[in-house]
Design a protein around this motif. Structure first.
Motif, PDB file in Angstrom:
ATOM      1  N   ILE A 177     -15.227 -10.132  -5.178  1.00 26.21           N
ATOM      2  CA  ILE A 177     -15.907 -11.432  -5.144  1.00 26.21           C
ATOM      3  C   ILE A 177     -15.222 -12.400  -6.103  1.00 26.21           C
ATOM      4  CG2 ILE A 177     -18.058 -12.579  -5.841  1.00 26.21           C
ATOM      5  CD1 ILE A 177     -18.247 -11.361  -3.148  1.00 26.21           C
ATOM      6  N   ILE A 178     -14.806 -11.879  -7.258  1.00 26.04           N
ATOM      7  CA  ILE A 178     -14.106 -12.754  -8.205  1.00 26.04           C
ATOM      8  C   ILE A 178     -12.670 -12.984  -7.765  1.00 26.04           C
ATOM      9  CG2 ILE A 178     -13.280 -12.992 -10.577  1.00 26.04           C
ATOM     10  CD1 ILE A 178     -15.668 -11.314 -11.463  1.00 26.04           C
ATOM     11  N   LEU A 189      -6.224  -7.524   3.567  1.00 26.00           N
ATOM     12  CA  LEU A 189      -6.922  -6.280   3.231  1.00 26.00           C
ATOM     13  C   LEU A 189      -8.219  -6.579   2.471  1.00 26.00           C
ATOM     14  CD1 LEU A 189      -3.992  -3.901   2.260  1.00 26.00           C
ATOM     15  CD2 LEU A 189      -5.700  -3.508   4.036  1.00 26.00           C
ATOM     16  N   TRP A 224      -3.957 -10.087   1.031  1.00 22.42           N
ATOM     17  CA  TRP A 224      -5.099 -10.977   1.210  1.00 22.42           C
ATOM     18  C   TRP A 224      -5.959 -10.527   2.398  1.00 22.42           C
ATOM     19  CZ3 TRP A 224      -6.544 -14.475   5.067  1.00 22.42           C
ATOM     20  CH2 TRP A 224      -7.483 -15.439   4.684  1.00 22.42           C
ATOM     21  N   VAL A 282     -24.365  -7.896  -5.572  1.00 22.19           N
ATOM     22  CA  VAL A 282     -24.184  -7.944  -7.021  1.00 22.19           C
ATOM     23  C   VAL A 282     -24.892  -9.154  -7.601  1.00 22.19           C
ATOM     24  CG1 VAL A 282     -22.495  -7.948  -8.852  1.00 22.19           C
ATOM     25  CG2 VAL A 282     -21.916  -6.985  -6.634  1.00 22.19           C
ATOM     26  N   PHE A 317     -10.943 -12.510  -4.774  1.00 19.09           N
ATOM     27  CA  PHE A 317     -10.504 -12.995  -3.457  1.00 19.09           C
ATOM     28  C   PHE A 317     -10.248 -14.508  -3.429  1.00 19.09           C
ATOM     29  CE2 PHE A 317     -11.184 -14.253   0.988  1.00 19.09           C
ATOM     30  CZ  PHE A 317     -10.179 -13.501   1.569  1.00 19.09           C
ATOM     31  N   PRO A 318     -11.170 -15.315  -3.977  1.00 22.63           N
ATOM     32  CA  PRO A 318     -10.865 -16.754  -3.983  1.00 22.63           C
ATOM     33  C   PRO A 318      -9.582 -17.069  -4.762  1.00 22.63           C
ATOM     34  CG  PRO A 318     -13.183 -16.399  -4.416  1.00 22.63           C
ATOM     35  CD  PRO A 318     -12.533 -15.048  -4.459  1.00 22.63           C
ATOM     36  N   PHE A 319      -9.337 -16.342  -5.830  1.00 20.12           N
ATOM     37  CA  PHE A 319      -8.106 -16.567  -6.585  1.00 20.12           C
ATOM     38  C   PHE A 319      -6.888 -16.159  -5.774  1.00 20.12           C
ATOM     39  CE2 PHE A 319     -11.050 -16.811 -10.127  1.00 20.12           C
ATOM     40  CZ  PHE A 319     -10.517 -17.864 -10.841  1.00 20.12           C
ATOM     41  N   TYR A 348     -17.074  -4.224  -5.672  1.00 18.33           N
ATOM     42  CA  TYR A 348     -17.427  -5.398  -4.875  1.00 18.33           C
ATOM     43  C   TYR A 348     -17.284  -6.660  -5.701  1.00 18.33           C
ATOM     44  CZ  TYR A 348     -20.152  -8.474  -1.852  1.00 18.33           C
ATOM     45  OH  TYR A 348     -20.558  -9.508  -1.050  1.00 18.33           O
ATOM     46  N   ARG A 349     -17.772  -6.584  -6.941  1.00 17.19           N
ATOM     47  CA  ARG A 349     -17.701  -7.759  -7.804  1.00 17.19           C
ATOM     48  C   ARG A 349     -16.249  -8.167  -8.054  1.00 17.19           C
ATOM     49  NH1 ARG A 349     -21.580 -10.114 -10.576  1.00 17.19           N
ATOM     50  NH2 ARG A 349     -20.924 -11.687 -12.074  1.00 17.19           N
ATOM     51  N   ASP A 364     -20.630  -1.304  -6.978  1.00 18.66           N
ATOM     52  CA  ASP A 364     -20.927  -2.669  -7.364  1.00 18.66           C
ATOM     53  C   ASP A 364     -19.752  -3.335  -8.080  1.00 18.66           C
ATOM     54  OD1 ASP A 364     -23.629  -3.546  -6.897  1.00 18.66           O
ATOM     55  OD2 ASP A 364     -23.427  -4.415  -8.920  1.00 18.66           O
ATOM     56  N   ARG A 369     -27.752  -4.570  -0.859  1.00 18.79           N
ATOM     57  CA  ARG A 369     -27.450  -4.684  -2.274  1.00 18.79           C
ATOM     58  C   ARG A 369     -26.346  -5.703  -2.509  1.00 18.79           C
ATOM     59  NH1 ARG A 369     -28.320  -1.740  -6.861  1.00 18.79           N
ATOM     60  NH2 ARG A 369     -26.594  -1.909  -8.313  1.00 18.79           N
ATOM     61  N   VAL A 422     -14.713 -20.889   0.812  1.00 21.98           N
ATOM     62  CA  VAL A 422     -14.749 -19.604   0.097  1.00 21.98           C
ATOM     63  C   VAL A 422     -15.502 -19.774  -1.225  1.00 21.98           C
ATOM     64  CG1 VAL A 422     -13.340 -17.922  -1.132  1.00 21.98           C
ATOM     65  CG2 VAL A 422     -12.720 -18.602   1.165  1.00 21.98           C
ATOM     66  N   HIS A 456     -19.407  -6.730 -19.219  1.00 19.79           N
ATOM     67  CA  HIS A 456     -20.417  -7.088 -18.243  1.00 19.79           C
ATOM     68  C   HIS A 456     -21.228  -5.883 -17.799  1.00 19.79           C
ATOM     69  CE1 HIS A 456     -22.023  -9.377 -14.829  1.00 19.79           C
ATOM     70  NE2 HIS A 456     -21.666 -10.415 -15.547  1.00 19.79           N
ATOM     71  N   TYR A 457     -20.565  -4.775 -17.589  1.00 24.09           N
ATOM     72  CA  TYR A 457     -21.257  -3.595 -17.057  1.00 24.09           C
ATOM     73  C   TYR A 457     -21.590  -2.581 -18.140  1.00 24.09           C
ATOM     74  CZ  TYR A 457     -20.735  -4.884 -12.181  1.00 24.09           C
ATOM     75  OH  TYR A 457     -20.860  -5.508 -10.972  1.00 24.09           O
ATOM     76  N   PHE A 492     -10.651 -24.484   3.302  1.00 31.67           N
ATOM     77  CA  PHE A 492     -10.740 -23.036   3.091  1.00 31.67           C
ATOM     78  C   PHE A 492     -11.209 -22.724   1.678  1.00 31.67           C
ATOM     79  CE2 PHE A 492      -9.762 -18.710   2.537  1.00 31.67           C
ATOM     80  CZ  PHE A 492      -9.833 -18.160   3.804  1.00 31.67           C
ATOM     81  N   VAL A 493     -10.557 -23.355   0.713  1.00 33.55           N
ATOM     82  CA  VAL A 493     -10.927 -23.102  -0.684  1.00 33.55           C
ATOM     83  C   VAL A 493     -12.382 -23.510  -0.918  1.00 33.55           C
ATOM     84  CG1 VAL A 493     -10.477 -23.778  -3.054  1.00 33.55           C
ATOM     85  CG2 VAL A 493      -8.586 -23.287  -1.535  1.00 33.55           C
ATOM     86  N   VAL A 501     -14.236  -7.584   2.438  1.00 33.03           N
ATOM     87  CA  VAL A 501     -15.426  -8.441   2.366  1.00 33.03           C
ATOM     88  C   VAL A 501     -16.182  -8.422   3.687  1.00 33.03           C
ATOM     89  CG1 VAL A 501     -16.222 -10.807   2.129  1.00 33.03           C
ATOM     90  CG2 VAL A 501     -14.449  -9.951   0.610  1.00 33.03           C
ATOM     91  N   PHE A 542     -18.757 -17.632  -2.014  1.00 28.72           N
ATOM     92  CA  PHE A 542     -18.588 -16.571  -3.007  1.00 28.72           C
ATOM     93  C   PHE A 542     -19.300 -16.892  -4.317  1.00 28.72           C
ATOM     94  CE2 PHE A 542     -15.121 -13.505  -1.740  1.00 28.72           C
ATOM     95  CZ  PHE A 542     -15.290 -13.754  -0.405  1.00 28.72           C
ATOM     96  N   TYR A 543     -19.286 -18.151  -4.699  1.00 26.45           N
ATOM     97  CA  TYR A 543     -19.800 -18.458  -6.030  1.00 26.45           C
ATOM     98  C   TYR A 543     -21.207 -19.043  -6.016  1.00 26.45           C
ATOM     99  CZ  TYR A 543     -15.038 -17.444  -7.440  1.00 26.45           C
ATOM    100  OH  TYR A 543     -13.845 -16.824  -7.653  1.00 26.45           O
ATOM    101  N   ILE A 546      -1.506  -6.818  10.370  1.00 21.26           N
ATOM    102  CA  ILE A 546      -0.943  -6.286   9.128  1.00 21.26           C
ATOM    103  C   ILE A 546       0.247  -5.385   9.451  1.00 21.26           C
ATOM    104  CG2 ILE A 546      -1.362  -4.679   7.218  1.00 21.26           C
ATOM    105  CD1 ILE A 546      -4.141  -5.791   6.971  1.00 21.26           C
ATOM    106  N   ARG A 558     -28.218  -9.509 -10.364  1.00 19.85           N
ATOM    107  CA  ARG A 558     -28.156 -10.147 -11.672  1.00 19.85           C
ATOM    108  C   ARG A 558     -29.129 -11.321 -11.756  1.00 19.85           C
ATOM    109  NH1 ARG A 558     -25.247  -8.477 -15.466  1.00 19.85           N
ATOM    110  NH2 ARG A 558     -24.474  -6.903 -14.056  1.00 19.85           N
ATOM    111  N   THR A 562      -6.690 -16.307  -2.638  1.00 18.72           N
ATOM    112  CA  THR A 562      -6.510 -17.391  -1.674  1.00 18.72           C
ATOM    113  C   THR A 562      -5.698 -18.521  -2.310  1.00 18.72           C
ATOM    114  OG1 THR A 562      -8.669 -16.838  -0.790  1.00 18.72           O
ATOM    115  CG2 THR A 562      -7.747 -18.941  -0.145  1.00 18.72           C
ATOM    116  N   LEU A 563      -6.037 -18.831  -3.564  1.00 23.21           N
ATOM    117  CA  LEU A 563      -5.307 -19.894  -4.250  1.00 23.21           C
ATOM    118  C   LEU A 563      -3.843 -19.514  -4.480  1.00 23.21           C
ATOM    119  CD1 LEU A 563      -7.881 -21.238  -6.850  1.00 23.21           C
ATOM    120  CD2 LEU A 563      -6.895 -22.435  -4.905  1.00 23.21           C
TER     121      LEU A 563
END
Lengths: 291, 494
Positions: free
Chosen positions: A205-206, A245, A243, B470, A208-210, A201-202, A198, B468, B435, A114-115, B431-432, A250, B439-440, B55, B474, A212-213
């Motif tokens: 972004i990818i 942290l 989680w 991401v 964190f939701p996982f 951060y990305r 970047d 900025r 998020v 990707h990068y 929640f899911v 974010v 996020f998406y 924490i 894109r 959570t799951l």
């Protein structure tokens, strides 16, 4: 099947090891190249940027190929074992370490593609290798499942999302480490600080939701197996801390505009929490002790 | 009379005035207090500090030994636990740590206080955020000063386009519409302005996941105040036990089976049970780990198992006083002789009997295999009678005849009613969802300014929002590629 599985594992271990060697070799080559560049710059003061046609990290094809190899063999190993045992990789530390290494390598390749930079891969792949070497030292014989673990669907999902989340966070860790080294942009052969920032951060972004799951699926399983969705079990708690942290990362970024070093430190702390959670079985007993 | 009425009226108004004055006098400090509380709760820094505190406390709870729930409920037992379990390990640190509540961190004032403040802070932050969110939903102004188009985290420029501003606008709107942007425009003699955005409604996801955190807490509170949980509901094989907690339910265990894999680890625990409500059978089935049984919101989980003893007690006249299984559900004695122990009260006599089985894994000098040890108490802490019972052999103790009929197993269940459960899973789903939305499906904003430069052609300036992101970078990259291609095609056509 189990024999095949161990063959695939060894092949994956070797490929990953070679991949790490290639990546490190490339780092050395790039440093050397920079020395040449700087020497060149002394005679030709005009260029401190790499000459045209020179693609930093572009030549890391071997490293990436080996990483792809490693991923393939690991996939085969996980699938083979899954077929043999009839469940996902969640029944002991060996299986979980292999799954984690898979996540890290997959995330590495995704981010590299990707990068278009292999710099972070050079930090992340050794993490994957560490998981694999560690798995190598563990007893790999599949043991039958104790009753609480006989909940294949939920647990496989629980581990699968953990695999992705932790794998991606390893990239966040790699880019944060490089960011701290590169924060003044003084290393010409590394990606710019902005790109590293970047990437970090990305990854969140990818991931964190996982993450959570991971928590929610774990809670759902606990509710089915033990009748309580949360018991402040040490591994639960430290997953929650991890989680929090990343959640903090974010919020700090979006609301307070945290960038750069401060958020890089958070990413490193976050990954430390991931490793702590993963190794947690050894520090404390509890529901996740695999016993 | 009239005067008097007046005076009472006067007194009333005076009182009203006084209270109004009092209210005025207090209103300002109260308002000020409220405002500063609001400010504190709305501060991101305070929120971050609260999260760090939580924490830290969680780490304490993870690394430091924590008191088991049943022990924590009883002061005396807690003191005993501190003295005998904690002090040998932590020594001098025990007292200060206990004073801080660190052995029951998750129920300590610190943890609950920080948690409550975090809730308040989440709510205040969400309310504060509404203003910005509403303006994002409404969309920004369309026509902005020229300098604005030189900002943004990403921007692009197309110049010397051989087409009119009007045509360029058509192309731009086409590209944006195909990418599903909401396009708002203004035009004039000196060109056009476009403000476009997409995914704006997904920003509302922030209320879903932040709101769901409040729901989580609510679900937890509802569960702990209106539900019940018994961790150690034990039923010996062949016996019936009342669940209690006003449920009117009782459970009979017909049989219990524990199965093992050839390699040793347990394979399956199965309890064949019958459920009664007010004495009438309502349900029967097999309870296994991961396969709980549910009736009217009360859920039964297979949890543990152990040894049970069926005992018979007769009085001196031979009348049967007691004939039931006794679960030896806890351990007593010193290492290495931890013996399974249970108790029951002998009806009519007011006596309490403790039943002790042989320690597992050691040859026990006190209790032989096939035996149980009986200790009979009558109020005081000294037993009135102690003796070992051989299976099938009656023995006179404390004026009664005790018989150890046979050995069986008991099954231990966790029984709970958690009315907050539905809230918890609703909160999880929200929640899911929230998020995922935020996020998406990031909110994208694009501004375009186009005008014709005399003698040169049309010029376009395109920019994103600042900050900025991401995803924005894109999205913008591909958008500009599209725009570039479409503009070139349009130029060719012209």
């Amino acid at each position: 099947m189990v024999k095949m599985e161990s063959f695939f594992f060894m092949a994956a271990l070797l490929s990953t090891g070679l991949s790490v060697l290639f990546y490190l070799w490339q780092v050395a080559a790039l440093r050397w190249h920079r020395a040449v560049l700087v020497a060149g710059a002394a005679s030709d003061a005009a260029s401190t940027v790499p000459a045209a046609g020179y693609r930093p990290w572009g030549s890391g094809r071997f490293a990436a190929m080996m990483a792809v190899n490693g991923l393939l063999f690991l996939s085969l190993s996980i699938i083979g074992r899954g077929v043999a045992t009839g469940h996902g990789p969640f029944s002991n530390m060996y299986e979980f370490s292999v799954a984690l290494a898979w996540g890290v390598i997959a995330a590495t390749l995704y981010f590299q593609w990707h990068y278009r930079t292999a710099a972070v891969s050079a930090v992340a792949m050794p993490v994957a290798l560490a998981f694999l070497v560690y798995a190598y030292t563990l007893p790999s014989r599949p043991l039958p499942l104790v009753p609480a673990l006989q909940q294949s669907l939920l647990l496989t999902l629980h581990v699968a999302v953990a695999m992705i989340a932790y794998g991606v966070f390893a990239i966040g860790f790699g880019s944060a480490v490089l960011y701290l080294a590169q924060r003044r942009g003084s290393i010409p052969w590394l990606p710019s600080p902005a790109v590293l920032d970047d990437m970090g951060y990305r990854s969140v972004i990818i991931g964190f939701p996982f993450m959570t799951l991971v928590l929610l699926l774990g809670a759902l399983w606990a509710d089915v197996a033990w009748g309580r969705y949360w018991s402040w079990d040490p591994k639960e708690t430290s997953t929650l801390v991890t989680w929090l942290l990343y959640g903090g990362y974010v919020h700090a970024r979006v609301l307070r505009g945290w960038r750069g070093s401060r958020s890089a430190v958070l990413l490193i702390l976050g990954f430390a929490a991931v490793v702590f959670t993963y190794m947690g079985n050894y520090f404390f007993s509890g529901l996740h002790a695999y016993k | 009379m009239e005067g008097k009425t007046l005076t009472t009226e006067g007194a009333k108004t005076a009182a009203a005035r006084r209270s109004a004055g009092l209210a005025r006098q207090w209103a300002r400090p109260i308002r000020r207090l409220f405002r500063s509380a609001w400010r504190v709760c709305g501060s991101v820094r305070v929120t971050v500090v609260l999260i760090l505190v939580l924490i830290g406390l969680s780490l304490v709870g993870t690394l430091l030994i924590q008191v088991p729930g049943e022990v924590a409920a009883d002061r005396a037992e807690y003191a005993w636990w501190l003295q005998n379990v904690v002090r040998p390990k932590l020594g001098l640190f025990t007292t200060p740590l206990a004073f801080l509540g660190f052995f029951d961190v998750f129920h300590s004032l610190w943890f609950l206080g920080a948690g409550a403040l975090l809730m308040a802070s989440i709510m205040v932050c969400s309310i504060n955020r509404w203003k910005a969110l509403r303006s994002a939903l409404d969309g920004s102004r369309v026509k902005l000063a020229d300098g604005f188009y030189e900002g943004g985290s990403s921007r692009a420029q197309f110049s010397d386009l051989a087409m009119s501003a009007h045509e360029a606008e058509g192309v731009t709107r086409g590209v944006l519409a195909r990418r599903r942007y909401r396009v708002r425009r203004e035009g004039g003699a000196d060109g056009f302005w476009i403000a476009a955005d997409k995914n704006r409604h997904f920003r509302l996801g922030t209320y879903l996941h932040h709101g769901s955190i409040v729901l989580f807490v609510l679900g937890f509170l509802v569960g702990s105040y209106f539900g019940f949980r018994s961790q150690s509901f034990m039923v010996p094989e062949g016996s019936v036990r009342e669940v209690g907690y006003g449920s009117g339910l009782s459970l009979e265990l017909e049989s219990f089976v524990d199965e093992y894999w050839p390699e040793g680890p347990p394979k399956d625990f199965r309890s064949q049970v019958i459920l009664y409500e007010n004495g009438a059978e309502v349900k029967r089935g097999v309870l296994r780990v991961n396969h709980p049984m549910s009736y009217n919101g009360v859920r039964f989980y297979q949890s543990f198992f152990g040894q049970a003893a069926v005992l018979e007690v007769r009085d001196s006249s031979g009348k049967l006083l007691f004939n039931d299984g006794v679960a030896l559900g806890w351990l007593s004695g010193q290492e290495p002789y931890k013996r399974p122990t249970g108790m029951f009260s002998v009806p009519v006599t007011g006596l309490t009997a403790y039943v002790v089985g042989p320690a597992k894994g050691y040859s026990d000098p006190m209790v032989q295999p096939g035996q149980v040890l009986m200790e009979v108490y009558s109020g005081s802490s000294k037993p009135v009678a102690v003796g070992a019972l051989q299976q099938g052999v009656p023995k006179k103790m404390a004026g009664l005849e005790f018989t150890f009929v046979r050995e069986r197993q008991f099954s231990g269940f966790q029984v709970s009613r958690d009315p907050g459960n539905a809230l918890i899973w609703t909160a999880s789903s929200l929640f899911v969802l929230g998020v995922g939305m935020v996020f998406y499906f990031p909110h994208q904003q694009i501004w375009v300014r186009g005008w014709t430069e005399p003698g040169k052609g049309t010029r376009l300036r395109v920019r994103t929002a600042s900050g900025r992101q991401v995803a924005t970078a894109r999205e913008f990259e591909t958008l500009v590629e599209d725009l570039d291609r479409e503009l070139a095609r349009a130029v060719k056509k012209v």
